[in-house]
Design an enzyme around this catalytic site. Sequence first.
Site, mmCIF file in Angstrom:
data_model
loop_
_atom_site.group_PDB
_atom_site.id
_atom_site.type_symbol
_atom_site.label_atom_id
_atom_site.label_comp_id
_atom_site.label_asym_id
_atom_site.label_seq_id
_atom_site.Cartn_x
_atom_site.Cartn_y
_atom_site.Cartn_z
ATOM 1 N N HIS A 73 -6.285 47.263 34.307
ATOM 2 C CA HIS A 73 -5.204 48.021 34.932
ATOM 3 C C HIS A 73 -5.355 49.501 34.624
ATOM 4 O O HIS A 73 -5.256 49.908 33.471
ATOM 5 C CB HIS A 73 -3.858 47.492 34.415
ATOM 6 C CG HIS A 73 -2.685 48.092 35.098
ATOM 7 N ND1 HIS A 73 -1.759 48.868 34.449
ATOM 8 C CD2 HIS A 73 -2.289 48.030 36.383
ATOM 9 C CE1 HIS A 73 -0.831 49.255 35.298
ATOM 10 N NE2 HIS A 73 -1.127 48.760 36.483
ATOM 11 N N HIS A 86 -2.239 57.162 39.636
ATOM 12 C CA HIS A 86 -1.114 56.238 39.722
ATOM 13 C C HIS A 86 0.119 56.871 40.352
ATOM 14 O O HIS A 86 0.706 56.334 41.285
ATOM 15 C CB HIS A 86 -0.743 55.673 38.351
ATOM 16 C CG HIS A 86 0.471 54.804 38.397
ATOM 17 N ND1 HIS A 86 1.751 55.290 38.179
ATOM 18 C CD2 HIS A 86 0.624 53.491 38.683
ATOM 19 C CE1 HIS A 86 2.619 54.303 38.327
ATOM 20 N NE2 HIS A 86 1.961 53.203 38.627
ATOM 21 N N GLU A 124 -5.105 49.328 45.056
ATOM 22 C CA GLU A 124 -3.714 49.331 45.518
ATOM 23 C C GLU A 124 -3.441 50.571 46.349
ATOM 24 O O GLU A 124 -3.686 51.693 45.897
ATOM 25 C CB GLU A 124 -2.746 49.299 44.335
ATOM 26 C CG GLU A 124 -1.289 49.321 44.798
ATOM 27 C CD GLU A 124 -0.275 49.206 43.681
ATOM 28 O OE1 GLU A 124 0.899 49.507 43.930
ATOM 29 O OE2 GLU A 124 -0.651 48.823 42.554
#
Length: 179
Positions: A11, A53, A125
């Site tokens: 992650h 992010h 993502e």
Amino acid sequence: GPPAGAVVIAHRGASAEAPEHTFAAYDRAVAQGADYLELDLQRTADGALVILHDTVLDRTARGPADACTGPVAERTLEQLGRCEVGSWFGEAQPELADPAFAGEPIPTLAQVLERYGGAQRLYIETKAPDASPGMEEALVAALDDAGLGDGADGRVIVQSFSADSLRRVGALRPDLPLV
């Protein structure tokens, strides 16, 4: 190590030990045997795909305020090139500070695909895709350029919290696994 049969997704890279979404974090995750590198995709004002992010630069980016603060979507790739995303990590966690982290650039998707796409599986993502029209088409084009576009081999998985984004990716590449 992980239980037998487990899939390890790094992650933001090895983000407990190195600044998230940097080559330092990804290199460490690869060395530790991660099955997938997780990438959070953002789109710049000029349409470049970068890995970060947050939709806003302020938490992790350091550099000139006119380039390295505010929304990613309001900055150009050239502006982001003046930022570094490594030194904040040592500020937040002094016990893990490493001078080698200072100066880590904001990676572009193309750089990550070039550096890791040949051997490493990727878990990508789409972040804030509804505010970044064309993100899915640009993602698929980048995957095609890297020879990863068909998706049938499971080397790339695309995740989003936007159902519309996943529908767009699925329409472009029906064999690409979606989460």
